[in-house]
Write a protein that holds these residues in place. Structure first.
Motif, PDB file in Angstrom:
ATOM      1  N   LYS A 179       0.830  -1.196   0.000  1.00  0.00           N
ATOM      2  CA  LYS A 179       0.000   0.000   0.000  1.00  0.00           C
ATOM      3  C   LYS A 179       0.871   1.255   0.000  1.00  0.00           C
ATOM      4  O   LYS A 179       2.049   1.211   0.365  1.00  0.00           O
ATOM      5  N   GLN A 180       0.265   2.344  -0.411  1.00  0.00           N
ATOM      6  CA  GLN A 180       0.981   3.609  -0.399  1.00  0.00           C
ATOM      7  C   GLN A 180       1.103   4.148   1.023  1.00  0.00           C
ATOM      8  O   GLN A 180       0.288   3.847   1.889  1.00  0.00           O
ATOM      9  N   ARG A 181       2.143   4.936   1.225  1.00  0.00           N
ATOM     10  CA  ARG A 181       2.302   5.601   2.510  1.00  0.00           C
ATOM     11  C   ARG A 181       1.157   6.593   2.698  1.00  0.00           C
ATOM     12  O   ARG A 181       0.809   7.333   1.789  1.00  0.00           O
ATOM     13  N   GLU A 182       0.570   6.600   3.887  1.00  0.00           N
ATOM     14  CA  GLU A 182      -0.530   7.511   4.145  1.00  0.00           C
ATOM     15  C   GLU A 182      -0.293   8.293   5.431  1.00  0.00           C
ATOM     16  O   GLU A 182       0.293   7.793   6.385  1.00  0.00           O
ATOM     17  N   LEU A 183      -0.780   9.525   5.418  1.00  0.00           N
ATOM     18  CA  LEU A 183      -0.703  10.358   6.613  1.00  0.00           C
ATOM     19  C   LEU A 183      -1.653   9.810   7.674  1.00  0.00           C
ATOM     20  O   LEU A 183      -2.809   9.514   7.390  1.00  0.00           O
ATOM     21  N   VAL A 184      -1.154   9.692   8.885  1.00  0.00           N
ATOM     22  CA  VAL A 184      -1.986   9.261  10.006  1.00  0.00           C
ATOM     23  C   VAL A 184      -2.456  10.476  10.812  1.00  0.00           C
ATOM     24  O   VAL A 184      -3.634  10.668  11.047  1.00  0.00           O
ATOM     25  N   ALA A 185      -1.480  11.287  11.240  1.00  0.00           N
ATOM     26  CA  ALA A 185      -1.809  12.458  12.060  1.00  0.00           C
ATOM     27  C   ALA A 185      -0.650  13.433  12.020  1.00  0.00           C
ATOM     28  O   ALA A 185       0.501  13.048  11.820  1.00  0.00           O
ATOM     29  N   GLY A 186      -0.980  14.706  12.226  1.00  0.00           N
ATOM     30  CA  GLY A 186       0.038  15.734  12.287  1.00  0.00           C
ATOM     31  C   GLY A 186      -0.296  16.746  13.360  1.00  0.00           C
ATOM     32  O   GLY A 186      -1.456  16.876  13.766  1.00  0.00           O
ATOM     33  N   ILE A 187       0.727  17.458  13.831  1.00  0.00           N
ATOM     34  CA  ILE A 187       0.529  18.463  14.869  1.00  0.00           C
ATOM     35  C   ILE A 187       1.512  19.599  14.653  1.00  0.00           C
ATOM     36  O   ILE A 187       2.690  19.379  14.369  1.00  0.00           O
ATOM     37  N   THR A 188       1.006  20.820  14.770  1.00  0.00           N
ATOM     38  CA  THR A 188       1.868  21.989  14.610  1.00  0.00           C
ATOM     39  C   THR A 188       2.516  22.349  15.949  1.00  0.00           C
ATOM     40  O   THR A 188       2.143  21.821  16.996  1.00  0.00           O
TER      41      THR A 188
END
Length: 123
Positions: free
Chosen positions: A43-52
């Motif tokens: 599968k392709q790499r996918e964003l799970v979560a991000g934080i600024t």
């Protein structure tokens, strides 16, 4: 040089929990965004979560309500608390740090990646 060191992966049963950590160190000027991606086999790499740096967060829909991302700016560390884990959460989880880093006497904008930590959800 900047290093991102991840920890906390492992084997867990469905419905269980894990907490991932990722600590950045080295020639850091300022980190703006830290986050987690995952990549499952085939599968392709996918964003799970991000934080600024200000604490604003975003999540992919499939983990909303189950995963929580947090950050300690003083320690340049990002965490991912994963609850109610499902089989489909099985993947290599990679953290990243976007920001400004010292290189060759100047400040450059770059994204650094960790080496990845395996999360396996299995009964």
């Amino acid at each position: 040089q900047v290093q991102l060191v991840e920890s906390g992966g492992g084997l867990v049963q469905p419905g269980g929990s894990l907490r991932l950590s990722c600590a950045a160190s080295g020639s850091i000027f300022r980190i703006n965004v830290m986050g987690w991606y995952r990549q499952a086999p085939g599968k392709q790499r996918e964003l799970v979560a991000g934080i600024t740096s200000g604490g604003s967060t975003n999540y992919t829909n499939s983990v909303k309500g189950r995963f929580t991302i947090s950050r300690d700016n003083a320690k340049n560390t990002v965490y991912l608390q994963m609850n109610s884990l499902k089989y489909e959460d099985t993947a290599v989880y990679l953290c990243h740090a976007d920001g400004n880093f010292l290189a060759g006497g100047s400040v450059k904008t770059y994204r650094y990646w960790g080496q990845g930590t395996q999360v396996t959800v299995s009964s």
